[in-house]
Design a protein around this motif. Sequence first.
Motif, PDB file in Angstrom:
ATOM      1  N   GLN A 386      -4.172   7.455  10.334  1.00 15.65           N
ATOM      2  CA  GLN A 386      -2.931   6.692  10.181  1.00 15.65           C
ATOM      3  C   GLN A 386      -1.703   7.584  10.328  1.00 15.65           C
ATOM      4  O   GLN A 386      -0.712   7.179  10.941  1.00 15.65           O
ATOM      5  CB  GLN A 386      -2.909   5.991   8.809  1.00 15.65           C
ATOM      6  CG  GLN A 386      -4.041   4.986   8.595  1.00 15.65           C
ATOM      7  CD  GLN A 386      -3.907   3.758   9.478  1.00 15.65           C
ATOM      8  OE1 GLN A 386      -2.943   3.629  10.221  1.00 15.65           O
ATOM      9  NE2 GLN A 386      -4.887   2.873   9.417  1.00 15.65           N
ATOM     10  N   LYS A 606      -4.347  -1.923  -1.303  1.00 16.43           N
ATOM     11  CA  LYS A 606      -3.888  -2.752  -0.178  1.00 16.43           C
ATOM     12  C   LYS A 606      -3.315  -1.877   0.916  1.00 16.43           C
ATOM     13  O   LYS A 606      -2.801  -0.796   0.644  1.00 16.43           O
ATOM     14  CB  LYS A 606      -2.787  -3.718  -0.637  1.00 16.43           C
ATOM     15  CG  LYS A 606      -3.280  -4.862  -1.477  1.00 16.43           C
ATOM     16  CD  LYS A 606      -2.182  -5.888  -1.667  1.00 16.43           C
ATOM     17  CE  LYS A 606      -2.732  -7.117  -2.353  1.00 16.43           C
ATOM     18  NZ  LYS A 606      -1.720  -8.159  -2.466  1.00 16.43           N
ATOM     19  N   ASN A 607      -3.367  -2.366   2.144  1.00 16.40           N
ATOM     20  CA  ASN A 607      -2.638  -1.708   3.231  1.00 16.40           C
ATOM     21  C   ASN A 607      -1.240  -2.319   3.260  1.00 16.40           C
ATOM     22  O   ASN A 607      -1.084  -3.477   3.631  1.00 16.40           O
ATOM     23  CB  ASN A 607      -3.337  -1.940   4.581  1.00 16.40           C
ATOM     24  CG  ASN A 607      -4.702  -1.298   4.621  1.00 16.40           C
ATOM     25  OD1 ASN A 607      -4.937  -0.295   3.968  1.00 16.40           O
ATOM     26  ND2 ASN A 607      -5.609  -1.860   5.381  1.00 16.40           N
ATOM     27  N   GLU A 608      -0.247  -1.555   2.828  1.00 16.48           N
ATOM     28  CA  GLU A 608       1.093  -2.134   2.722  1.00 16.48           C
ATOM     29  C   GLU A 608       2.168  -1.059   2.813  1.00 16.48           C
ATOM     30  O   GLU A 608       1.955   0.083   2.422  1.00 16.48           O
ATOM     31  CB  GLU A 608       1.215  -2.877   1.386  1.00 16.48           C
ATOM     32  CG  GLU A 608       2.307  -3.911   1.404  1.00 16.48           C
ATOM     33  CD  GLU A 608       1.999  -5.082   0.469  1.00 16.48           C
ATOM     34  OE1 GLU A 608       2.894  -5.423  -0.308  1.00 16.48           O
ATOM     35  OE2 GLU A 608       0.884  -5.619   0.508  1.00 16.48           O
ATOM     36  N   ARG A 628       3.566   3.431   5.241  1.00 13.53           N
ATOM     37  CA  ARG A 628       2.320   2.683   5.062  1.00 13.53           C
ATOM     38  C   ARG A 628       1.419   3.409   4.072  1.00 13.53           C
ATOM     39  O   ARG A 628       1.130   4.589   4.239  1.00 13.53           O
ATOM     40  CB  ARG A 628       1.611   2.561   6.407  1.00 13.53           C
ATOM     41  CG  ARG A 628       0.558   1.460   6.447  1.00 13.53           C
ATOM     42  CD  ARG A 628       1.191   0.120   6.586  1.00 13.53           C
ATOM     43  NE  ARG A 628       0.229  -0.918   6.912  1.00 13.53           N
ATOM     44  CZ  ARG A 628       0.459  -2.186   6.695  1.00 13.53           C
ATOM     45  NH1 ARG A 628       1.598  -2.573   6.148  1.00 13.53           N
ATOM     46  NH2 ARG A 628      -0.434  -3.098   7.018  1.00 13.53           N
ATOM     47  N   PHE A 630      -2.347   3.149   2.210  1.00 12.57           N
ATOM     48  CA  PHE A 630      -3.590   2.499   2.627  1.00 12.57           C
ATOM     49  C   PHE A 630      -4.578   2.287   1.492  1.00 12.57           C
ATOM     50  O   PHE A 630      -4.670   3.079   0.558  1.00 12.57           O
ATOM     51  CB  PHE A 630      -4.244   3.309   3.750  1.00 12.57           C
ATOM     52  CG  PHE A 630      -3.402   3.346   4.989  1.00 12.57           C
ATOM     53  CD1 PHE A 630      -3.404   2.283   5.868  1.00 12.57           C
ATOM     54  CD2 PHE A 630      -2.570   4.431   5.243  1.00 12.57           C
ATOM     55  CE1 PHE A 630      -2.599   2.300   6.996  1.00 12.57           C
ATOM     56  CE2 PHE A 630      -1.763   4.456   6.370  1.00 12.57           C
ATOM     57  CZ  PHE A 630      -1.778   3.383   7.253  1.00 12.57           C
ATOM     58  N   ASN A 631      -5.302   1.189   1.620  1.00 12.73           N
ATOM     59  CA  ASN A 631      -6.378   0.835   0.703  1.00 12.73           C
ATOM     60  C   ASN A 631      -7.357   2.008   0.577  1.00 12.73           C
ATOM     61  O   ASN A 631      -7.822   2.541   1.572  1.00 12.73           O
ATOM     62  CB  ASN A 631      -7.089  -0.402   1.277  1.00 12.73           C
ATOM     63  CG  ASN A 631      -8.198  -0.904   0.373  1.00 12.73           C
ATOM     64  OD1 ASN A 631      -8.415  -0.376  -0.712  1.00 12.73           O
ATOM     65  ND2 ASN A 631      -8.896  -1.917   0.815  1.00 12.73           N
TER      66      ASN A 631
END
Length: 744
Positions: A386, A606-608, A628, A630-631
Amino acid sequence: MITTLIGQIDHILFENDEGFFIAVLKSGEKISGVYLDAKVSSIKGSAVTLSGYWEEHKKYGKTFKFDHLKVNQNPLFFFLNKIIKGFTKKLSAELIEKFGEKGLIDILDNDIERLLEFNGIKEKRLKKIQASWKKYHAMRKLGEFLTPYEVSPALLTMISTAMKDVDEPCTKIKNNPYILTSINNIGFKRADELALKMGLNIEDDKRISSAMDYVLLNYCEQQGNSCVAKELLFNALDELLGFFDKRHLYEVALVERVAESSIVLMKNDRVSPARLYDAEKFLYDDFKTRAKGDSGGFVKELDEFLTKSELKLGEQQRQAVEMINKGVKLLFLVGYAGTGKSTTSKTILDLLNTRYDAKEIMTCALSGIASQRISDTTGYESATIQSLLMKHEDDFPYGVVLIDEASMINSTLFARVVAKIRRDAILIVVGDDAQLPPIGAGNVLSDVLSLALAPIVKLTKIFRQNEDQAITLIANDIRKGIVPQYKNHYEDFEFRDVSIMNYYALKNQLSQKELHELREQNSTNIVTQIVHRVVESIEKARYRLKNKQIKEYLNYFQVITPMKGGTLGSKNLNKVLQEYFNPNPKQCIKRGELEFRLMDKVVHTKNENMTSWSSDGFKIGEDSSNRRIFNGMSGLLFKINEEEEQAFVYYPNEEVVVVYEYEELKSHLMLSYALTIHKVQGMEYDIVVIPMTFSHYIMHNTKLIYTAVTRAKHKCLIIGESGAFESGCKKFESTRRDTVLLEL
């Protein structure tokens, strides 16, 4: 018989994380049911209207079991108290009483400084109120529009926050209520409930189309497939919508979706969401093209090169190096635990380093810890996938890219990464197909092996340092469906048997209730044994924390379990372990039964995009930025700001600090003293403890247990029922998924 009860909630007797609670009304009646619209604690003292029926509760006596709960409060009071930061119940009530509803709204809109005249409101609090009012006051119009349809305050907050920059949100929702499904946590069912209350026809094409999206999402993202048989799709639509003679509506909707290119109709009457089809079709074509490439080779005398290397290779490992040296530009290097993937990877990269500068060589993995591990073992730069995607808008500027832990990567992410790797670059994909498949749609590594889309070297021979180290051998037996010699004494593996004596005889003698109680007692005994192991390790864990070795602390000791629920599930184990790892916190935040403490181990769920800082930027007071998160990221809750209702978490693998509003904690964070096996894919811990019980039998299989055991770096301890372990070791899990790659 369904009846109505009106009253005011006086105090709450019990609540759990799923929203179920038991409470007493001011009038003395007990009520019970599930409330998901807001925190249960937020409706204490509220007037409520309940619909349901009376029943006799074994512990609490006569109780009104409600199916529906409506909070009867002044809308502005509820809005200020629950949504606008800075207001308390007392302050909200006093302000409304003094200025009236219209007067108070006018002050908040046009003359907010007047609030300073009021006791308890100072400059700092006023700024908080002003910022929150500015952010949310537009919600009131949305609230007026949605209130007749019994939209809860929590749902209203969710909708208004997501649509704060949308022009005329009321009109857009009225025209198509299913646009709400694009908002996180609002699925088809919630949007559909609202749409039907608004009078939408049950056969409306917008409803059918949205339901089709929902079923496809569930079958693909949740279950891991990237395509589905049309018949299965239509059967699921029948079940969801309650139709049994409306297939023509589905056909029409499908034709429209295919025409607009959002769904692809494949051969064998299979359908796929376009983005998943495009991702896997791209991978199929790209891998076939790269597989034809030829780099021209690297060294003339490979034996001479390998002689100079400190690393000694086995026959299979050497084969991989030879293939790269002969000019292969795409190689899938697949191996089980202990077969020397890292050694082979380093030798390959050293070979490529004879032509490519080290700056042109990049290794990467999905998790931060896997990325760090490949960097440590190969000596070349590494990053999370990512972070690479965020860093480079255009193609990656590397001549060599090695992707590790490839079994974890789903189709969409795999395609995004490969699309950024230059066509003239050399790509090495490393993974272990005995591990669990990825979270999300697709099974790229497994599919490539099945289809032989590119050159593949499979490492099967296990190497270990000495006879007392058995993790890799035990894992390999499990992978093959063989019960290992797990009761022997090893340096790095131990099984502590906590079984029910004469269980099968007792099974025929005891009632279901007695049997359940016996199983619960045994689960409690397993928890006790886990706690003993924690006590043995806690001093060394705290030493790391005290010396600010945060990464080492987080990765030192980990309990891994197959499921979330039950006595031996991650939820209960986290509560138990929190009391040992973090018993006397200086600060804590309580949310129902969930409690976050200062210096807790936590994991992001969560991916947020979140408000965050680099670790250095946070120290020197730089402005935050959105990035971002990530979970599965593992961190330490190191700061609590009670006045601002915020918690701060440091993620050492990513070197990032993230701030969480109190209301985000329940949905975005969880304790991580105990984690599910799916959550720890790609991770590695010094000591791993795994509970083993027939209560988790539905989850036990070779892939799951293999993945759990191979998370241990120095010591793996399994505590529980030997029969459950042995049956799990024999239960093969093929994890075949319906994928576009296989269809192609």
